[in-house]
Design an enzyme around this catalytic site. Structure first.
Site, mmCIF file in Angstrom:
data_model
loop_
_atom_site.group_PDB
_atom_site.id
_atom_site.type_symbol
_atom_site.label_atom_id
_atom_site.label_comp_id
_atom_site.label_asym_id
_atom_site.label_seq_id
_atom_site.Cartn_x
_atom_site.Cartn_y
_atom_site.Cartn_z
ATOM 1 N N ASN A 175 0.849 -1.181 0.000
ATOM 2 C CA ASN A 175 0.000 0.000 0.000
ATOM 3 C C ASN A 175 0.898 1.248 0.000
ATOM 4 O O ASN A 175 1.477 1.631 1.019
ATOM 5 C CB ASN A 175 -0.885 -0.066 1.253
ATOM 6 C CG ASN A 175 -1.859 1.078 1.318
ATOM 7 O OD1 ASN A 175 -1.587 2.170 0.813
ATOM 8 N ND2 ASN A 175 -2.987 0.816 1.946
ATOM 9 N N LYS A 186 0.158 3.969 2.627
ATOM 10 C CA LYS A 186 0.625 3.621 3.972
ATOM 11 C C LYS A 186 2.135 3.885 4.091
ATOM 12 O O LYS A 186 2.616 4.438 5.075
ATOM 13 C CB LYS A 186 0.388 2.118 4.200
ATOM 14 C CG LYS A 186 -0.674 1.749 5.221
ATOM 15 C CD LYS A 186 -0.812 0.219 5.204
ATOM 16 C CE LYS A 186 -1.492 -0.404 6.340
ATOM 17 N NZ LYS A 186 -1.598 -1.872 6.264
ATOM 18 N N ASP A 230 -0.552 -5.633 11.491
ATOM 19 C CA ASP A 230 -1.860 -6.260 11.284
ATOM 20 C C ASP A 230 -2.842 -5.510 12.159
ATOM 21 O O ASP A 230 -2.494 -5.104 13.272
ATOM 22 C CB ASP A 230 -1.821 -7.743 11.664
ATOM 23 C CG ASP A 230 -3.069 -8.466 11.164
ATOM 24 O OD1 ASP A 230 -3.590 -8.104 10.084
ATOM 25 O OD2 ASP A 230 -3.548 -9.381 11.863
ATOM 26 N N LYS A 280 -8.815 11.695 11.718
ATOM 27 C CA LYS A 280 -8.728 10.269 12.047
ATOM 28 C C LYS A 280 -7.269 9.872 12.275
ATOM 29 O O LYS A 280 -6.951 9.152 13.223
ATOM 30 C CB LYS A 280 -9.341 9.414 10.925
ATOM 31 C CG LYS A 280 -9.188 7.919 11.192
ATOM 32 C CD LYS A 280 -9.629 7.024 10.059
ATOM 33 C CE LYS A 280 -9.122 5.605 10.309
ATOM 34 N NZ LYS A 280 -9.357 4.683 9.202
ATOM 35 N N HIS A 296 -5.794 4.011 15.950
ATOM 36 C CA HIS A 296 -4.975 2.882 16.407
ATOM 37 C C HIS A 296 -3.657 2.817 15.624
ATOM 38 O O HIS A 296 -2.589 2.631 16.186
ATOM 39 C CB HIS A 296 -5.773 1.589 16.219
ATOM 40 C CG HIS A 296 -6.412 1.439 14.866
ATOM 41 N ND1 HIS A 296 -7.185 2.426 14.306
ATOM 42 C CD2 HIS A 296 -6.362 0.451 13.941
ATOM 43 C CE1 HIS A 296 -7.598 2.032 13.122
ATOM 44 N NE2 HIS A 296 -7.094 0.835 12.862
HETATM 45 P P1 ITT Z 1 -2.705 -5.369 4.346
HETATM 46 O O1 ITT Z 1 -2.606 -6.496 5.366
HETATM 47 O O2 ITT Z 1 -2.366 -5.805 2.944
HETATM 48 O O3 ITT Z 1 -1.950 -4.130 4.753
HETATM 49 P P2 ITT Z 1 -5.503 -5.302 5.149
HETATM 50 O O4 ITT Z 1 -6.755 -4.861 4.466
HETATM 51 O O5 ITT Z 1 -5.473 -6.734 5.644
HETATM 52 O O6 ITT Z 1 -4.251 -4.934 4.236
HETATM 53 P P3 ITT Z 1 -5.185 -4.468 7.919
HETATM 54 O O7 ITT Z 1 -4.549 -5.749 8.317
HETATM 55 O O8 ITT Z 1 -4.555 -3.195 8.387
HETATM 56 O O9 ITT Z 1 -5.300 -4.294 6.346
HETATM 57 O O10 ITT Z 1 -6.687 -4.463 8.432
HETATM 58 C C1 ITT Z 1 -7.557 -5.608 8.334
HETATM 59 C C2 ITT Z 1 -8.991 -5.162 8.212
HETATM 60 O O11 ITT Z 1 -9.396 -4.481 9.411
HETATM 61 C C3 ITT Z 1 -9.213 -4.159 7.066
HETATM 62 O O12 ITT Z 1 -9.464 -4.810 5.857
HETATM 63 C C4 ITT Z 1 -10.445 -3.394 7.597
HETATM 64 O O13 ITT Z 1 -11.633 -4.085 7.294
HETATM 65 C C5 ITT Z 1 -10.235 -3.394 9.107
HETATM 66 N N1 ITT Z 1 -9.552 -2.143 9.514
HETATM 67 C C6 ITT Z 1 -8.253 -2.002 9.875
HETATM 68 N N2 ITT Z 1 -7.962 -0.717 10.145
HETATM 69 C C7 ITT Z 1 -9.117 -0.016 9.922
HETATM 70 C C8 ITT Z 1 -9.473 1.332 10.014
HETATM 71 O O14 ITT Z 1 -8.582 2.283 10.332
HETATM 72 N N3 ITT Z 1 -10.728 1.682 9.719
HETATM 73 C C9 ITT Z 1 -11.639 0.772 9.370
HETATM 74 N N4 ITT Z 1 -11.392 -0.526 9.239
HETATM 75 C C10 ITT Z 1 -10.135 -0.939 9.533
#
Ligand code: ITT
Length: 191
Positions: free
Chosen positions: A10, A13, A69, A171, A176
């Site tokens: 990403n 990011k 994650d 945000k 987090h």
């Molecule tokens: P990568 O692992 O490839 O970076 P991912 O979509 O799996 O992409 P994350 O592990 O960061 O990304 O997050 C997992 C899921 O949690 C993501 O697909 C969202 O549905 C939710 N999520 C994480 N952070 C969020 C946020 O700031 N706002 C809303 N939903 C979030």
């Protein structure tokens, strides 16, 4: 200057985190190092999944790296969707994932939830973890169109709007991910 691989593809990011950690560290994406593998994410905790990403890069390339994650934990659903946040309904379709959360919660008065991020860092043969979380409430229906994922149904405590109703800068000041990345940046700056 130290090169560090960020286990992500990403670009947004990567840019955001590069700005926070400063120019002493040159961050590279998976794409930059020619890694197009589907890195396994089979753990049952955020820590395990974040560590799987860095373990993979260390064993395959021997590089210093970090990976993250994140997900949403809802207290009344035994902290689901948790590590399954991206595919809670069985696919990456966020409309269905949000519908499933709202359906499972129904009119349960306990709406408490938190977003969590865990970062795993492997540097100089040592393993470090950094965590960020933000507590809030799940609202009954979607509000707002900004952000991504579960943002339209999450209102952080102390606010009266969802993450999806906030400007990105707002945000990103309290999220987090911002908290975990801030801890990583402080650690790297003092390293
Ligand atoms: P990568 O692992 O490839 O970076 P991912 O979509 O799996 O992409 P994350 O592990 O960061 O990304 O997050 C997992 C899921 O949690 C993501 O697909 C969202 O549905 C939710 N999520 C994480 N952070 C969020 C946020 O700031 N706002 C809303 N939903 C979030």
């Amino acid at each position: 200057m130290l090169e560090l691989v960020f286990a992500t593809n990403n670009a947004h990011k990567l840019e955001e985190v590069q700005a926070i950690v400063g120019s002493r560290f040159v961050l590279q994406s998976l794409d930059d190092i020619g890694c197009h593998d589907d890195i396994p994410e089979t753990g049952v905790t955020f820590e395990e999944n974040a560590k799987q990403k860095t373990d993979y890069l260390v064993s395959k390339y021997g590089l210093y790296c970090f990976g993250d994650d994140s997900g949403l934990e809802i207290t009344a659903l035994d902290n689901e969707p948790g590590v399954y946040s991206a595919r809670y309904s069985g696919s990456r379709d966020m409309e269905r994932n949000i519908d499933l959360v709202l359906e499972k919660l129904g009119d349960n008065p306990n709406r408490a939830a938190r977003f969590r991020t865990v970062i795993s860092l492997f540097l100089n043969e040592q393993q470090f973890f950094f965590e960020g979380s933000i507590e809030g409430q799940i609202v009954g229906s979607r509000k707002g169109t900004k952000g991504f994922g579960y943002d339209p149904i999450f209102v952080p405590n102390g606010y009266d709007k969802t993450f999806a109703e906030m400007a990105a800068e707002e945000k990103n000041r309290i999220s987090h991910r911002a908290i975990a990345v801030g801890k990583l940046a402080d650690f790297l700056k003092s390293y």
